[in-house]
Design a protein around this motif. Structure first.
Motif, PDB file in Angstrom:
ATOM      1  N   TRP A 198       0.831  -1.005   0.161  1.00 17.32           N
ATOM      2  CA  TRP A 198       0.014  -0.155  -0.077  1.00 17.32           C
ATOM      3  C   TRP A 198       1.065   1.221  -0.018  1.00 17.32           C
ATOM      4  N   TRP A 199       2.158   1.034   0.376  1.00 14.75           N
ATOM      5  CA  TRP A 199       3.167   2.264   0.360  1.00 14.75           C
ATOM      6  C   TRP A 199       3.073   2.908  -1.153  1.00 14.75           C
ATOM      7  N   LEU A 200       3.004   2.096  -2.064  1.00 15.95           N
ATOM      8  CA  LEU A 200       2.872   2.438  -3.691  1.00 15.95           C
ATOM      9  C   LEU A 200       1.768   3.224  -3.732  1.00 15.95           C
ATOM     10  N   VAL A 201       0.877   2.838  -3.236  1.00 17.32           N
ATOM     11  CA  VAL A 201      -0.604   4.057  -3.548  1.00 17.32           C
ATOM     12  C   VAL A 201      -0.485   5.217  -2.638  1.00 17.32           C
ATOM     13  N   ILE A 202       0.171   4.842  -1.524  1.00 12.06           N
ATOM     14  CA  ILE A 202       0.433   6.368  -0.781  1.00 12.06           C
ATOM     15  C   ILE A 202       1.335   7.313  -1.373  1.00 12.06           C
ATOM     16  N   GLY A 203       2.292   6.703  -2.076  1.00 11.40           N
ATOM     17  CA  GLY A 203       3.471   7.402  -2.639  1.00 11.40           C
ATOM     18  C   GLY A 203       2.570   8.182  -3.893  1.00 11.40           C
ATOM     19  N   VAL A 204       1.640   7.454  -4.722  1.00  9.79           N
ATOM     20  CA  VAL A 204       0.928   8.307  -5.658  1.00  9.79           C
ATOM     21  C   VAL A 204      -0.075   9.395  -4.982  1.00  9.79           C
ATOM     22  N   VAL A 205      -0.848   9.054  -3.980  1.00 13.04           N
ATOM     23  CA  VAL A 205      -1.691   9.996  -3.317  1.00 13.04           C
ATOM     24  C   VAL A 205      -1.090  11.183  -2.757  1.00 13.04           C
ATOM     25  N   VAL A 206       0.132  11.047  -2.078  1.00  7.96           N
ATOM     26  CA  VAL A 206       0.693  12.050  -1.688  1.00  7.96           C
ATOM     27  C   VAL A 206       1.349  12.937  -2.821  1.00  7.96           C
ATOM     28  N   GLY A 207       1.860  12.163  -4.001  1.00 10.33           N
ATOM     29  CA  GLY A 207       2.390  12.988  -4.992  1.00 10.33           C
ATOM     30  C   GLY A 207       1.151  13.761  -5.758  1.00 10.33           C
ATOM     31  N   LEU A 208       0.100  13.179  -5.858  1.00  5.33           N
ATOM     32  CA  LEU A 208      -1.150  14.026  -6.401  1.00  5.33           C
ATOM     33  C   LEU A 208      -1.602  14.800  -5.495  1.00  5.33           C
ATOM     34  N   GLY A 209      -1.716  14.644  -4.231  1.00  2.00           N
ATOM     35  CA  GLY A 209      -2.211  15.587  -3.519  1.00  2.00           C
ATOM     36  C   GLY A 209      -1.149  16.958  -3.069  1.00  2.00           C
ATOM     37  N   LEU A 210       0.015  16.902  -3.336  1.00  2.19           N
ATOM     38  CA  LEU A 210       0.740  17.967  -3.247  1.00  2.19           C
ATOM     39  C   LEU A 210       0.776  18.695  -4.569  1.00  2.19           C
ATOM     40  N   GLN A 211       0.293  18.356  -5.492  1.00  6.12           N
ATOM     41  CA  GLN A 211      -0.207  19.111  -6.670  1.00  6.12           C
ATOM     42  C   GLN A 211      -1.432  19.955  -6.545  1.00  6.12           C
ATOM     43  N   SER A 212      -2.054  19.736  -5.301  1.00 10.69           N
ATOM     44  CA  SER A 212      -3.337  20.552  -5.197  1.00 10.69           C
ATOM     45  C   SER A 212      -2.896  21.554  -4.084  1.00 10.69           C
ATOM     46  N   LYS A 213      -2.204  21.229  -3.163  1.00 10.29           N
ATOM     47  CA  LYS A 213      -1.718  22.062  -1.827  1.00 10.29           C
ATOM     48  C   LYS A 213      -0.546  21.414  -1.241  1.00 10.29           C
ATOM     49  N   VAL A 214       0.555  22.376  -1.059  1.00  9.14           N
ATOM     50  CA  VAL A 214       1.677  21.759  -0.650  1.00  9.14           C
ATOM     51  C   VAL A 214       1.739  21.387   0.903  1.00  9.14           C
ATOM     52  N   LEU A 215       0.752  22.241   1.678  1.00  7.76           N
ATOM     53  CA  LEU A 215       0.563  22.057   2.922  1.00  7.76           C
ATOM     54  C   LEU A 215       0.529  20.505   3.408  1.00  7.76           C
ATOM     55  N   LEU A 216      -0.031  19.609   2.468  1.00 11.61           N
ATOM     56  CA  LEU A 216      -0.185  18.221   2.845  1.00 11.61           C
ATOM     57  C   LEU A 216       1.249  17.623   3.088  1.00 11.61           C
ATOM     58  N   ILE A 217       2.039  18.139   2.741  1.00 19.42           N
ATOM     59  CA  ILE A 217       3.455  17.612   3.315  1.00 19.42           C
ATOM     60  C   ILE A 217       3.568  17.513   4.863  1.00 19.42           C
ATOM     61  N   VAL A 218       3.072  18.563   5.430  1.00 23.77           N
ATOM     62  CA  VAL A 218       3.126  18.701   7.000  1.00 23.77           C
ATOM     63  C   VAL A 218       2.489  17.661   7.708  1.00 23.77           C
ATOM     64  N   PRO A 219       1.158  17.304   7.398  1.00 26.04           N
ATOM     65  CA  PRO A 219       0.473  16.256   8.289  1.00 26.04           C
ATOM     66  C   PRO A 219       1.144  14.928   7.760  1.00 26.04           C
ATOM     67  N   VAL A 220       1.699  14.827   6.576  1.00 23.10           N
ATOM     68  CA  VAL A 220       2.376  13.266   6.114  1.00 23.10           C
ATOM     69  C   VAL A 220       3.620  13.311   6.680  1.00 23.10           C
ATOM     70  N   VAL A 221       4.455  14.312   6.921  1.00 21.83           N
ATOM     71  CA  VAL A 221       5.691  14.094   7.734  1.00 21.83           C
ATOM     72  C   VAL A 221       5.338  14.015   9.149  1.00 21.83           C
ATOM     73  N   ALA A 222       4.409  14.475   9.717  1.00 24.21           N
ATOM     74  CA  ALA A 222       3.969  14.582  11.090  1.00 24.21           C
ATOM     75  C   ALA A 222       3.671  12.994  11.495  1.00 24.21           C
ATOM     76  N   LEU A 223       2.610  12.462  10.533  1.00 19.20           N
ATOM     77  CA  LEU A 223       2.243  11.055  10.824  1.00 19.20           C
ATOM     78  C   LEU A 223       3.341  10.122  10.574  1.00 19.20           C
ATOM     79  N   ALA A 224       4.277  10.447   9.924  1.00 22.79           N
ATOM     80  CA  ALA A 224       5.453   9.179   9.456  1.00 22.79           C
ATOM     81  C   ALA A 224       6.317   9.458  10.811  1.00 22.79           C
TER      82      ALA A 224
END
Length: 470
Positions: A139-165
């Motif tokens: 499922w990591w592969l799908v997460i990578g795609v979703v994160v990459g796509l989500g960052l194309q909408s709002k860069v702020l997404l990287i903050v909760p992603v890093v926080a959760l990791a």
């Protein structure tokens, strides 16, 4: 859960065409006409989607908002999925979906086309996929795609992603990262982000300057620290605070305590850096899902208890709809508390009228210079019937799109104060003020217009001084 999601979508669709465009939607349409790998204030996904909706119908607000409705409905569905991943049955999934669907945040975000709702959808799916990782690391592969796509909408997404990791790593879940699929996920998201990063780097990282401006209070929806805290109890309804609070407790006492840790970390971070209250909104669906699992067990087969929960959802939904959907007639807004609570409602009122007034004030052949991107976007959207030229503005991406031509000796300025106009032109003539006709106090109401004649310096020379991010 499907019934709840369907009703939620139908409600959003029913009200999607009332009032009018939001200033940000007008800006997205303008950016969509000038597709690029990035913009000074956002990645490229929202302008691209806005452009695609105009292929279907360039004049339909209802069509433009379809992607937002779909994304918001998807968050509701994800809430049910999360409850299922946490061990809940049909009842728990329904409670989670109802709690999210009735919320002020989801109704407000789902009603308007913007980056927020797509960010919430991406983050909700990431939470679902993280819960699945324990069973299958692929499922990591799908997460990578979703994160990459989500960052194309709002860069702020990287903050909760890093926080959760980070939270997963410090709460005993480090083995989730001990797989080659995690590395692939990071690589996928990084490669997908390269065009955006390349554009930002080549233009001096304007979005970083933009984020600092928002943190400093330049946005109409910026929050003070106390407001940030208090709004956490209203984003998903005060009646459901016990539910997500219970979910926080349940997750802390489960293998998924990383979510409460991430929530706490993000709360402190956004509070300290001047973040908006809704920045934390993506964490609540998983908290509500966890709370719903325990709540469904407590509800059991008691009809009265289920009726109480259903009533809470209905009351929350009605309150959210009245404030965050265009339910009231426009004429009733000034006397209601809606505008004091929902800043965005006022920003959807009066744009065609404003453009008509701009057209009436414009001397023949004059260029147009506006104070902000909303005014410029409105002129692009509604100015065709008045033969208005493409406007110019120093605000956000409009500054990148260039100044009036140096040959423009007569310019109508919109929303710029007289002192500033006098510094640009040797002759300044008042041309009236904008009035939406409803006595609704939004960011454009009462803004002045001036006819600026004989520029003191060529527009290409003065243009660097007119750049505004915020």
């Amino acid at each position: 859960m499907p019934v709840i999601a369907s009703v939620f979508a139908l409600v959003l669709l029913a009200y999607s065409g009332r009032y009018g465009y939001h200033r940000d939607e007008l800006y997205f349409l303008a950016a969509g006409r000038r597709l690029d790998w990035s913009y000074p204030d956002q990645p490229p996904l929202s302008p691209l989607l806005a452009r695609l909706t105009t292929v279907i119908d360039p004049d339909s607000l209802w069509v433009m908002r379809l992607p937002a409705v779909a994304a918001a409905t998807f968050v509701v569905v994800c809430a049910g999925w999360m409850a299922g991943e946490l061990g809940g049955g049909r009842g728990a999934r329904a409670v989670a979906a109802a709690a999210v669907a009735s919320s002020a945040l989801m109704m407000g975000a789902g009603h308007l086309f913007g980056t927020t709702v797509f960010d919430l959808a991406a983050w909700s799916l990431i939470c679902v996929l993280v819960l699945k990782l324990a069973r299958d690391p692929r499922w990591w592969l799908v997460i990578g795609v979703v994160v990459g796509l989500g960052l194309q909408s709002k860069v702020l997404l990287i903050v909760p992603v890093v926080a959760l990791a980070a939270a997963l790593a410090v709460t005993g879940q480090r083995k989730l990262f001990a797989t080659r699929y995690f590395g692939f996920a990071v690589g996928i998201a990084s490669v997908m982000s390269l065009p955006y990063l390349w554009w930002q780097a080549g233009n001096g990282w304007p979005q970083w300057a933009m984020s600092r401006a928002i943190a400093g209070g330049s946005s109409g929806t910026s929050d003070s620290p106390i407001t940030f805290v208090l709004l956490q109890f209203g984003l998903f309804g005060t009646l459901f605070v016990p539910l997500w609070g219970y979910g926080l407790w349940r997750l802390w006492h489960s293998r998924w305590r990383a979510f409460p840790v991430a929530y706490a970390g993000l709360f402190v971070l956004f509070l300290a850096t001047g973040g908006k209250a809704y920045y934390l909104g993506g964490m609540y669906p998983v908290l509500l899902a966890a709370g719903s699992v325990g709540a469904a067990a407590w509800l059991g087969t008691s009809g009265k208890r289920w009726a109480a929960v259903g009533s809470a959802a209905v009351v929350t939904a009605l309150m959210s709809a009245v404030v965050f959907l265009p339910v009231l007639p426009v004429e009733a807004l000034p006397a209601s508390p809606v505008l004091a609570i929902n800043y965005d409602a006022g920003e959807t009122i009066g744009w065609p009228r404003y453009v008509e007034q701009i057209a009436a004030a414009r001397p023949a052949g004059a260029a147009i210079l506006t104070a902000d991107s909303g005014e410029a976007g409105a002129i692009e959207r509604f100015g065709g019937e008045f033969d208005l030229p493409t406007p110019h503005s120093g605000h956000n991406a409009y500054w990148w799109w260039g100044p009036p031509p140096d040959s423009a000796t007569v310019v109508l300025t919109v929303g710029i104060d007289r002192e500033r106009v006098a510094a640009l032109c040797s002759i300044v003539e008042p041309a009236g003020v904008l009035d939406n006709g409803f006595d609704i106090d939004n960011d454009v109401q009462g803004e002045p217009m001036f006819v600026c004649r004989n520029p003191i310096r060529p527009w290409s020379q003065v243009w660097p001084e007119l750049r505004v991010l915020g």
